[in-house]
Each structure stands twice: as C-alpha cells, then as structure tokens.
Design an enzyme around this catalytic site. Structure first.
Site, PDB file in Angstrom:
ATOM      1  N   SER A 205     -10.350  -1.318   9.971  1.00  0.00           N
ATOM      2  CA  SER A 205      -9.411  -2.207  10.514  1.00  0.00           C
ATOM      3  C   SER A 205      -8.165  -1.249  10.802  1.00  0.00           C
ATOM      4  CB  SER A 205      -8.818  -3.091   9.277  1.00  0.00           C
ATOM      5  OG  SER A 205      -7.729  -3.635   9.546  1.00  0.00           O
TER       6      SER A 205
ATOM      7  N   TYR B  90      -6.077  -4.227   1.044  1.00  0.00           N
ATOM      8  CA  TYR B  90      -7.163  -4.468   1.964  1.00  0.00           C
ATOM      9  C   TYR B  90      -7.128  -3.191   2.817  1.00  0.00           C
ATOM     10  CZ  TYR B  90      -9.107  -6.374   6.338  1.00  0.00           C
ATOM     11  OH  TYR B  90      -9.982  -6.546   7.456  1.00  0.00           O
TER      12      TYR B  90
END
Length: 252
Positions: free
Chosen positions: A142, A157
C-alpha cells in the site's frame, strides 16, 4: 499452461489481477474468504474470456489452515491442469480499517499482523514446495507505507504493509537461487470493498482523494490488476526486489 494463485480474488484488486492474468493465457486458482459468490463471479468472468479458473476458500489470517489449503491446491493442479506445480503467487488478501494511533487496540493490531504480514509470510512458505522454478511472486502492499501516502489513522495497517515491503526484498534474495522473482505493488486509493465498502458508505472522501491524485481520479481494480499481471509475466523477467507504487500520481 502456466498457473497462478491469487488470494483474495472475490472482489477488488484480487479480482482485477485474476482476470488480467487469465487474459494472458494463465490458469488461475483464486481464493475467497466470506464472499464465495464474488469468487464464483470472478471464475465466471475468466471463463467468459476463454480462461480456466478454480476458486478455493482460504482464511489468510489462520495459519493452521495452510497445510489443508496446500493439499487443495495440489488437487486442483492435478485435476484441472494435470500439473503438480504452479508458477505465480499473488499475495493480495487483506483488509483495511482506519484507526487513530491512540484508539488502536491490541486486538486490531494483532489482526492486522496476522492477515497482512504473518499470513503472506507463512502462506508463501507453505506453498513454496509446489512452486515451479522461474516463477514470480507479487505482494500487494500500500502507498500508505510510503512517504507519499501517509495519512492519519493508518499507523497499524501501514506498519504491516511496510513490513511486507521489506519481506519482499528478502524473499527476492532467497528465492533468486530458484529463478523466482519477487516484487511488490503499492496501490493508492482504489475503488474496492475495503473497509466495509468505505467508498460506497462515505462518498464524500472521493473528491479530496481525486484532488490529491495527478490523474484526477480514484484508482480502479483493473489499474492495479494489469500491473500485477505484467509483473508475473515474461515481460518482467529482469525485475525483482522492487516496490512499485501504482497510484496515478498520488501526492504529486
């Protein structure tokens, strides 16, 4: 025929990757969690294009189930493609959830760790004996783990995705003796079902994201899927240990 395994392919980036890979003449074993119908839809989309796909259930956050999954993969390879090995692995399955640093619980932190980092680590380890030499692995990370994508609320995350980026380099180092390439793609904001369909529930977040993106729109699963398909293909045979941001110029 070459065969790829794509985890979390019942929707979103995994679905986009599975379809894009299949369009290049590669068979696909795709996995799903709770969304079995979505997985069947992915299989149907691949078959409509003349491809071959098999859907298998997998909880990437539960390592105890990995040996049974490997057995299911071996059965699918033998029964569908008359092979005992596969060629490509796309570690895509995951989940996202916004949580400010001070509000993040150990339970959520541990779930992120199990699904986003421990899962890909040990799933790859479990499947490696079935993987053919000269294959390719793509880890979906990501841009939240990159300096370009830092936004408040994603500390846990992004930490796990950053760990997966580092793991990509170490996999590439160790797997190179078998000719297996390992790369990562780091998507920006992409129109998927992540965070319980956040884009559907909070459409007001879309315009600010578009404003921060050089190409002026939110990414689509196909945008990422085509990059993943390229990285596992022969066209990328001299690329390994790389992390490629696929975000349409987010933050430019």
């Amino acid at each position: 025929m070459k065969v790829a395994i794509v985890t979390g392919a019942s929707s979103g980036i995994g679905q986009g990757a599975a379809v894009a890979i299949a369009k290049r003449g590669v068979g696909v074993i795709l996995t799903y969690g709770a969304n079995r119908q979505g997985a069947l839809d992915t299989v149907a989309a691949i078959e409509e294009e003349g491809g071959t796909a098999v859907a298998l259930p997998l909880d990437v956050g539960e390592t105890a189930g990995f040996p049974a999954f490997r057995a299911s993969v071996a059965d699918a390879l033998s029964g569908t493609w008359q092979r005992d090995t596969f060629d490509h692995l796309v570690n895509n399955a995951g989940f996202g959830q916004m949580s400010m640093f001070e509000d993040t619980t150990e339970e959520l932190f541990d779930r992120f760790m199990r699904v986003l980092l421990k899962g890909p680590y040990f799933l790859t380890q479990t499947l490696l004996p079935l993987m053919a030499d000269g294959g390719a692995v793509v880890n979906v990370t990501s841009n939240s783990a990159l300096s370009t994508g830092v936004e408040a609320g994603y500390s846990a995350y992004a930490t796990m995705k950053g760990g997966l980026t580092v793991l990509t380099r170490y996999m590439a180092k160790e797997f190179s003796r078998r000719g297996i390439r390992v790369n990562a793609v780091a998507p920006g904001s992409t129109r998927t079902r992540i965070s319980d369909d956040a884009f559907e529930r909070f459409p007001e977040v879309i315009e600010p994201i578009e404003a921060k993106t050089a190409f002026g729109r939110v990414g689509e699963p196909e945008d990422i899927g085509m990059m993943i398909a390229t990285l596992v293909s022969e066209e990328s045979r001299w690329i390994t240990a790389q992390s490629i941001e696929v975000s349409g110029g987010y933050g430019l």
